[in-house]
Design an enzyme around this catalytic site. Structure first.
Site, mmCIF file in Angstrom:
data_model
loop_
_atom_site.group_PDB
_atom_site.id
_atom_site.type_symbol
_atom_site.label_atom_id
_atom_site.label_comp_id
_atom_site.label_asym_id
_atom_site.label_seq_id
_atom_site.Cartn_x
_atom_site.Cartn_y
_atom_site.Cartn_z
ATOM 1 N N LEU A 1 0.844 -1.209 0.000
ATOM 2 C CA LEU A 1 0.000 0.000 0.000
ATOM 3 C C LEU A 1 0.873 1.251 0.000
ATOM 4 O O LEU A 1 1.635 1.482 0.943
ATOM 5 C CB LEU A 1 -0.909 -0.009 1.229
ATOM 6 C CG LEU A 1 -1.772 -1.262 1.374
ATOM 7 C CD1 LEU A 1 -2.741 -1.112 2.547
ATOM 8 C CD2 LEU A 1 -2.532 -1.545 0.083
ATOM 9 N N GLY B 1 -0.951 6.757 -0.435
ATOM 10 C CA GLY B 1 -1.227 7.934 0.391
ATOM 11 C C GLY B 1 -0.223 9.061 0.195
ATOM 12 O O GLY B 1 0.911 8.841 -0.234
ATOM 13 N N GLU C 1 -8.638 1.290 15.575
ATOM 14 C CA GLU C 1 -7.720 2.415 15.346
ATOM 15 C C GLU C 1 -7.678 3.292 16.594
ATOM 16 O O GLU C 1 -8.681 3.415 17.309
ATOM 17 C CB GLU C 1 -8.186 3.246 14.149
ATOM 18 C CG GLU C 1 -7.969 2.554 12.823
ATOM 19 C CD GLU C 1 -6.538 2.088 12.642
ATOM 20 O OE1 GLU C 1 -5.674 2.921 12.395
ATOM 21 O OE2 GLU C 1 -6.281 0.883 12.766
ATOM 22 N N ASN D 1 5.377 7.871 9.837
ATOM 23 C CA ASN D 1 4.297 8.820 9.544
ATOM 24 C C ASN D 1 4.762 10.268 9.609
ATOM 25 O O ASN D 1 4.127 11.147 9.058
ATOM 26 C CB ASN D 1 3.128 8.615 10.515
ATOM 27 C CG ASN D 1 2.524 7.229 10.358
ATOM 28 O OD1 ASN D 1 2.120 6.850 9.267
ATOM 29 N ND2 ASN D 1 2.514 6.461 11.424
ATOM 30 N N GLY E 1 -2.941 1.141 15.390
ATOM 31 C CA GLY E 1 -4.167 0.402 15.675
ATOM 32 C C GLY E 1 -3.901 -0.620 16.776
ATOM 33 O O GLY E 1 -2.838 -1.243 16.808
ATOM 34 N N GLY F 1 -8.858 5.098 2.175
ATOM 35 C CA GLY F 1 -8.538 4.193 3.278
ATOM 36 C C GLY F 1 -7.788 2.953 2.825
ATOM 37 O O GLY F 1 -7.769 2.608 1.642
ATOM 38 N N SER G 1 54.365 25.864 -12.933
ATOM 39 C CA SER G 1 53.360 26.523 -12.099
ATOM 40 C C SER G 1 52.730 27.694 -12.834
ATOM 41 O O SER G 1 53.357 28.322 -13.679
ATOM 42 C CB SER G 1 54.014 27.055 -10.827
ATOM 43 O OG SER G 1 54.599 25.987 -10.129
ATOM 44 N N ARG H 1 0.967 13.588 7.531
ATOM 45 C CA ARG H 1 1.732 13.966 8.723
ATOM 46 C C ARG H 1 3.208 14.256 8.411
ATOM 47 O O ARG H 1 3.926 14.766 9.253
ATOM 48 C CB ARG H 1 1.597 12.848 9.774
ATOM 49 C CG ARG H 1 0.215 12.783 10.388
ATOM 50 C CD ARG H 1 -0.051 11.452 11.099
ATOM 51 N NE ARG H 1 -0.418 10.394 10.167
ATOM 52 C CZ ARG H 1 -0.717 9.145 10.521
ATOM 53 N NH1 ARG H 1 -0.673 8.800 11.796
ATOM 54 N NH2 ARG H 1 -1.041 8.227 9.615
HETATM 55 C C1 UD1 Z 1 -2.365 1.779 9.561
HETATM 56 C C2 UD1 Z 1 -3.378 0.836 10.246
HETATM 57 C C3 UD1 Z 1 -3.025 0.742 11.729
HETATM 58 C C4 UD1 Z 1 -1.592 0.237 11.882
HETATM 59 C C5 UD1 Z 1 -0.627 1.109 11.107
HETATM 60 C C6 UD1 Z 1 0.748 0.442 11.095
HETATM 61 C C7 UD1 Z 1 -5.515 1.084 9.065
HETATM 62 C C8 UD1 Z 1 -6.850 1.711 9.077
HETATM 63 N N1 UD1 Z 1 -4.702 1.392 10.090
HETATM 64 O O1 UD1 Z 1 -2.524 3.049 10.159
HETATM 65 O O2 UD1 Z 1 -3.924 -0.149 12.376
HETATM 66 O O3 UD1 Z 1 -1.256 0.207 13.264
HETATM 67 O O4 UD1 Z 1 -1.030 1.265 9.747
HETATM 68 O O5 UD1 Z 1 1.700 1.230 10.455
HETATM 69 O O6 UD1 Z 1 -5.230 0.312 8.179
HETATM 70 N N2 UD1 Z 1 -2.695 4.009 1.999
HETATM 71 C C9 UD1 Z 1 -3.159 3.895 0.706
HETATM 72 N N3 UD1 Z 1 -4.394 4.357 0.393
HETATM 73 C C10 UD1 Z 1 -5.221 4.898 1.325
HETATM 74 C C11 UD1 Z 1 -4.750 5.007 2.652
HETATM 75 C C12 UD1 Z 1 -3.473 4.535 2.963
HETATM 76 O O7 UD1 Z 1 -2.443 3.403 -0.173
HETATM 77 O O8 UD1 Z 1 -6.337 5.277 0.953
HETATM 78 C C13 UD1 Z 1 -1.335 3.519 2.293
HETATM 79 C C14 UD1 Z 1 -0.419 4.635 2.737
HETATM 80 O O9 UD1 Z 1 0.258 5.197 1.642
HETATM 81 C C15 UD1 Z 1 0.525 3.919 3.692
HETATM 82 C C16 UD1 Z 1 -0.285 2.760 4.220
HETATM 83 O O10 UD1 Z 1 -1.401 2.618 3.360
HETATM 84 O O11 UD1 Z 1 1.671 3.415 3.018
HETATM 85 C C17 UD1 Z 1 -0.753 2.976 5.632
HETATM 86 O O12 UD1 Z 1 -1.519 4.165 5.681
HETATM 87 P P1 UD1 Z 1 -1.411 5.165 6.894
HETATM 88 O O13 UD1 Z 1 -2.305 6.305 6.646
HETATM 89 O O14 UD1 Z 1 0.000 5.437 7.220
HETATM 90 O O15 UD1 Z 1 -2.070 4.266 8.053
HETATM 91 P P2 UD1 Z 1 -1.846 4.410 9.599
HETATM 92 O O16 UD1 Z 1 -2.669 5.516 10.112
HETATM 93 O O17 UD1 Z 1 -0.419 4.419 9.916
HETATM 94 CA CA CA Z 2 1.469 4.424 8.701
#
Ligand code: UD1
Ligand code: CA
Length: 464
Positions: free
Chosen positions: A10, A13, A157, A230, A142, A80, A408, A17
Site C-alpha cells: 500500500l 497515500g 484504530e 508517519n 491500531g 482508506g 606553475s 503527517r
Molecule cells: C495503519 C493501520 C493501523 C496500523 C498502522 C501500522 C488502518 C486503518 N490502520 O494506520 O492499524 O497500526 O497502519 O503502520 O489500516 N494508503 C493507501 N491508500 C489509502 C490510505 C493509505 O495506499 O487510501 C497507504 C499509505 O500510503 C501507507 C499505508 O497505506 O503506506 C498505511 O496508511 P497510513 O495512513 O499510514 O495508516 P496508519 O494511520 O499508519
Molecule cells: Ca502508517
C-alpha cells in the site's frame, strides 16, 4: 502443489503527517526510497505476483521504484487502506492463494520476518493472519483487541478506541497474510463507519473472526523492524536505526570505523576488507570502496568507484568519479562527475577535477582546475595550472601526453594538444598545440620600472 503467493504493497497515500509536497513513500532511509526498500524485501520472497498500489504522485513513484516483475495498481482517491487493497483486485482475477499485504511506509522490514510470518500462517491453515508487536508507547497505531482466552477479536484504530482499548500495548503492524478469495469478498463488505470516514483494512479481522474463520495474530520479535513512518521525526529515528545496523554490518565485514557514530552509509555502498574510515565520512549512492583503503575523515563521497589501497586524505568531496588502485586524493580536493584517476595518480590540495582522465602516476598536487582534459602517465601538473575549457558558449578538450611537465601558473587554452615529453615553463599561457619533446614559454620579458613605488606614493600623498 505449493500455495501461490501474491504481495500487495500500500503506497497510495500522501502521508499528511510528513507535511511534504513529496509522496511519503519517496522519502528515503539510507538513501533508498521507503517503497523501494519494501519492494526489495518482498521481491526476495519470490512471489507469484507483486503489486504496489499507488495514487499520490503515481507517475513519479512508478518511475523511481519501478522494475522487472513489479505491477502497479492505481487508487484514484485515498479512501482508506481497505479501499487501497481493493484497487489491486484486477491484478488477482485468476489468482488462488495467499496475499501478503504490507505498507510502503515500513522501511526496515526484512524478508526473513515476512517469510517466518507466511510459514506460520500456512502451518496454522489460517484464513487471515496479522503480524503484531508490543510497544511501550503504542502511539497512534491500531490496537489489537483479544478475547479473554487470548484469541484475536478485532483491531481498533487509536482514533476510534476507548480509553481502555488505548491502554493495550499490542499493535497492528499492518502486515497481513490473507487467503485471496476471503480477502476480496471481505473488502467488498467494508463500511466507512469510523472517525476518519475511511474504508479500513483492519476491519476484515473482525469479519473473519465473526464468520468463524481461522484467524491468527502473530507477534513479531523486533519492534524496530516493523515500525511505520508517519512523520519526519519517525523518519529520522528510522534513519538512525538503519545507520546503526549498517555500521555493525560493515565492521563485522572487516572494515574499521574509527568513530562509527559519525560514518553514514547509503544502502548500496560496498567496502573491501581492512579499509579504515575516519570520522565524519558520508558514503552515498552506489559508491564502492576497495580493500585496504584509508579515508582520513570529513569526506563526502557519492557514486564513486574506488580501487584498492587508495588514500583519501582529510576533507574531500568526490562525486561520480573513479580512483584507481593506490591513487591519492586530498586534502581539500574536489573530484566531480567523470573524473577518472588511473593507478597511483595523485590529486592534492585545492585541486578540482571534472570530466578528465589523469594517467598513471601523474600528479596535480596544488591549486589547479582540470576540466575536460586527458592527461597521460608520469606527468606533473604544477601549482596553479588552469585548463581554460569554456569560452562562454562551448566546452573544449585539453590533451596532455606522457611525462609532460607543466610549470606553475600555466594557463592551457583549449582546444589544445600538448604532446609527450613537453616542458611548459612557469607562467605560460599556451594557446597552440605543442609538438613532442618541445619547451614552450612566453617570450615577453617582465618590464621593470625603477623608482616607481616612491613616485606613486608621492603622487598619492599630493592628492590628500
Ligand atoms: C495503519 C493501520 C493501523 C496500523 C498502522 C501500522 C488502518 C486503518 N490502520 O494506520 O492499524 O497500526 O497502519 O503502520 O489500516 N494508503 C493507501 N491508500 C489509502 C490510505 C493509505 O495506499 O487510501 C497507504 C499509505 O500510503 C501507507 C499505508 O497505506 O503506506 C498505511 O496508511 P497510513 O495512513 O499510514 O495508516 P496508519 O494511520 O499508519
Ligand atoms: Ca502508517
Amino acid at each position: 502443489m505449493q500455495t501461490a503467493l501474491g504481495v500487495v504493497i500500500l503506497a497510495a497515500g500522501l502521508g499528511k503527517r510528513m507535511r511534504s509536497s513529496q509522496a511519503k513513500v519517496l522519502h528515503r532511509v539510507a538513501g533508498k526510497p521507503l517503497l523501494a526498500r519494501v519492494l526489495h524485501a518482498t521481491q526476495r520472497l519470490h512471489p507469484d505476483r507483486l503489486v504496489a498500489v499507488i495514487g499520490y504522485q503515481a507517475a513519479e513513484v512508478q518511475r523511481v521504484c519501478g522494475g522487472a516483475g513489479i505491477e502497479f495498481a492505481l487508487q484514484r482517491e485515498q479512501r482508506g487502506t481497505g479501499n487501497a487493497v481493493l484497487a489491486a483486485r484486477s491484478h488477482f482475477c485468476d489468482f488462488r492463494g495467499d496475499i501478503l499485504i504490507v505498507c510502503g511506509d515500513t522501511p526496515l522490514l526484512t524478508t526473513a520476518t515476512l517469510n517466518g510470518f507466511i510459514q506460520h500462517h500456512r502451518a496454522r491453515h489460517a484464513t487471515l493472519s496479522v503480524l503484531t508487536v508490543c510497544l511501550d508507547d503504542p502511539a497512534s497505531y491500531g490496537r489489537v483487541i483479544r478475547t479473554s482466552d487470548g484469541q484475536i477479536h478485532r483491531i481498533v484504530e487509536a482514533r476510534d478506541a476507548t480509553a481502555e482499548e488505548l491502554a493495550v500495548q499490542e499493535i497492528n503492524t499492518s502486515i497481513y497474510c490473507v487467503q485471496a478469495d476471503f480477502l476480496f469478498a471481505a473488502l467488498e463488505r467494508l463500511q466507512p463507519l469510523n472517525a476518519q470516514g475511511e474504508y479500513y483494512l483492519t476491519d476484515i479481522v473482525a469479519q473473519a473472526v465473526s464468520t468463524g474463520l481461522p484467524t491468527q495474530a502473530v507477534r513479531a520479535a523486533d519492534p524496530g523492524e516493523v515500525g511505520g513512518i508517519n512523520s519526519r521525526e519517525e523518519l529520522a529515528l528510522m534513519e538512525k536505526t538503519r545507520q546503526a545496523q549498517l555500521r555493525s554490518h560493515w565492521m563485522a565485514a572487516g572494515v574499521t570505523l574509527e568513530d562509527p557514530d559519525t560514518v553514514y552509509f547509503d544502502e548500496d555502498v560496498t567496502i573491501g576488507q581492512d579499509t579504515v574510515i575516519g570520522p565524519n565520512t558520508h558514503l552515498k549512492g552506489k559508491t564502492s570502496i576497495g580493500a585496504r583503503c584509508h579515508i582520513d575523515g570529513s569526506a563526502y563521497i557519492e557514486d564513486c568507484r574506488i580501487g584498492d589501497d587508495v588514500h583519501v586524505h582529510f576533507s574531500v568531496v568526490l562525486s561520480e568519479s573513479e580512483l584507481g588502485n593506490q591513487a591519492e586524493v586530498g586534502p581539500f580536493a574536489h573530484l566531480r562527475k567523470g573524473a577518472v584517476l588511473a593507478a597511483r595518480a595523485e590529486i592534492g590540495n585545492f585541486v578540482e577535477v571534472k570530466k578528465s582522465f589523469i594517467g598513471e602516476h601523474t600528479k596535480a598536487k596544488h591549486l589547479s582546475y582540470i576540466g575536460d582534459a586527458e592527461i597521460g602517465r608520469d606527468a606533473n601538473i604544477g601549482a596553479g595550472t588552469i585548463t581554460c575549457n569554456y569560452d562562454g558558449f562551448h566546452k573544449y578538450r585539453t590533451k596532455i601526453g606522457d611525462r609532460v611537465q607543466v610549470g606553475s601558473d600555466t594557463t592551457l587554452v583549449a582546444p589544445l594538444t600538448i604532446h609527450d615529453d613537453v616542458y611548459i615553463a612557469t607562467a605560460t599561457t599556451v594557446r597552440h598545440d605543442v609538438p613532442a619533446g618541445a619547451l614552450v614559454f612566453n617570450t615577453r620579458q617582465e618590464a621593470v620600472r625603477e623608482g616607481w613605488t616612491a613616485a606613486k606614493r608621492a603622487k598619492e600623498a599630493e592628492k590628500k
